[in-house]
Every structure is written in structure tokens, then in C-alpha cells.
Design an enzyme around this catalytic site. Structure first.
Site, short mmCIF file in Angstrom:
data_model
loop_
_atom_site.label_atom_id
_atom_site.label_comp_id
_atom_site.label_asym_id
_atom_site.label_seq_id
_atom_site.Cartn_x
_atom_site.Cartn_y
_atom_site.Cartn_z
N TRP A 139 -33.75 -5.70 -34.05
CA TRP A 139 -32.54 -6.09 -33.32
C TRP A 139 -32.31 -7.58 -33.57
O TRP A 139 -33.25 -8.36 -33.56
CB TRP A 139 -32.72 -5.82 -31.83
CG TRP A 139 -31.44 -5.91 -31.05
CD1 TRP A 139 -31.03 -6.97 -30.31
CD2 TRP A 139 -30.43 -4.92 -30.94
NE1 TRP A 139 -29.81 -6.71 -29.74
CE2 TRP A 139 -29.41 -5.43 -30.11
CE3 TRP A 139 -30.27 -3.63 -31.47
CZ2 TRP A 139 -28.27 -4.72 -29.79
CZ3 TRP A 139 -29.13 -2.93 -31.16
CH2 TRP A 139 -28.15 -3.47 -30.32
N HIS A 154 -29.79 -7.36 -18.16
CA HIS A 154 -30.66 -6.76 -19.17
C HIS A 154 -31.55 -7.83 -19.82
O HIS A 154 -32.75 -7.62 -20.04
CB HIS A 154 -29.79 -6.07 -20.23
CG HIS A 154 -30.55 -5.38 -21.30
ND1 HIS A 154 -30.66 -5.90 -22.55
CD2 HIS A 154 -31.22 -4.21 -21.30
CE1 HIS A 154 -31.39 -5.09 -23.30
NE2 HIS A 154 -31.73 -4.05 -22.56
#
Length: 158
Positions: free
Chosen positions: A31, A97
Site C-alpha cells: 500500500w 482509521h
């Protein structure tokens, strides 16, 4: 000291030992790969520059920074691995998050260090935006990958 006041690629040569026979695992998050590939390049080149054998550097990819902990655990469990370097990038978004991921990864990597009693290095950028990440992945603030590799080397000399 904040990286805005220190270049992440600058380091003291104290406690730099012979690492020609040491084996390193580098666990890299896929990512934010523009950032994590630059971190990997920095870590890899720093290990080579300081005497690591190319054949003793193992790269493993994980999907995201959250998975760095398990990847590090698997690599640290290998008897022939001397140090694990975890590289990732978490960028602040609009939700909490970011907080949960950063906290989990930091605690997880700490726990892997303690469980296996070997260096497991936190080379994870936690930035407000992409520009800050790039500045710390080979940009104007140096490369966190360099810093992570030197940290692994120095911890092996502890």
C-alpha cells in the site's frame, strides 16, 4: 527529533559492526507503493553499502502496513534471520482509521521484537499527506528506509 529538523539519511558511524554474515528480512507494505518502494531502495542500498551480502537480504511483501506485524512475526521466527526491517506508510485520511492502524502496527512490531529477542525495526511513515511521505522517502528529509537499515545494524551491535 522531528524529521523536519533532521535528515533521516544522516547517521553516526558508531556501533556499525561487520554485517557480512548477517541475514536481513525486509517486509514491505504494498500500500502506498510509490513511497514504500523508495523506502525499500533506501534500506537495501544502506545494507549493501555497510557490508551486507546481497544473498542475505530477503524481501517479503505484505498488502498493507497492518500486515507488517504478521509478516515480521513469520520472518523473525526463522532461526537464520538476524534482523527484520518493516517498511510501510500510513497517510492521515478523513477517518480515525489512521489512528487504529498506526497504533496496531507500532504495538505489533514492538511485541515481535520482544517475543523473538531480535531487532525488528519500525520503518513506517505516519504522515499527514503524500508530500510529507515523499519528503521522508528519499526527498528533502532523507529516507526512513536508510534510517531503518542503520537501526537494524546498530541493534545487531548492541
Amino acid at each position: 527529533m522531528a524529521s523536519s529538523q533532521k535528515n533521516l539519511s544522516d547517521y553516526s558511524s558508531k556501533n556499525i559492526q561487520d554485517i557480512s554474515n548477517k541475514k536481513f528480512a525486509i517486509v514491505v507494505s504494498e500500500w502506498n507503493d510509490e513511497v514504500t518502494e523508495a523506502l525499500y531502495s533506501g534500506a537495501y542500498e544502506t545494507l549493501i553499502t555497510n557490508g551486507a551480502d546481497r544473498n542475505n537480504i530477503i524481501r517479503k511483501n505484505v498488502p498493507g502496513s497492518f500486515e507488517l506485524t504478521l509478516g515480521a512475526h513469520w520472518m523473525a521466527a526463522e532461526d537464520d534471520i538476524d534482523a527484520v526491517i518493516c517498511l510501510g506508510c500510513v497517510i492521515q485520511g478523513e477517518t480515525r482509521h489512521f489512528d487504529f492502524i498506526c497504533d496496531a502496527v507500532a504495538h505489533g512490531i514492538t511485541n515481535v521484537n520482544l517475543k523473538f529477542a531480535k531487532p525488528v525495526i519500525f520503518g513506517v511513515l505516519t504522515t499527514d499527506n503524500q508530500k510529507q511521505a515523499l519528503d521522508r522517502a528519499g526527498g528533502k528529509h532523507g529516507n526512513k528506509g536508510d534510517e531503518a537499515a542503520i537501526t537494524a545494524i546498530k541493534m545487531l551491535g548492541f
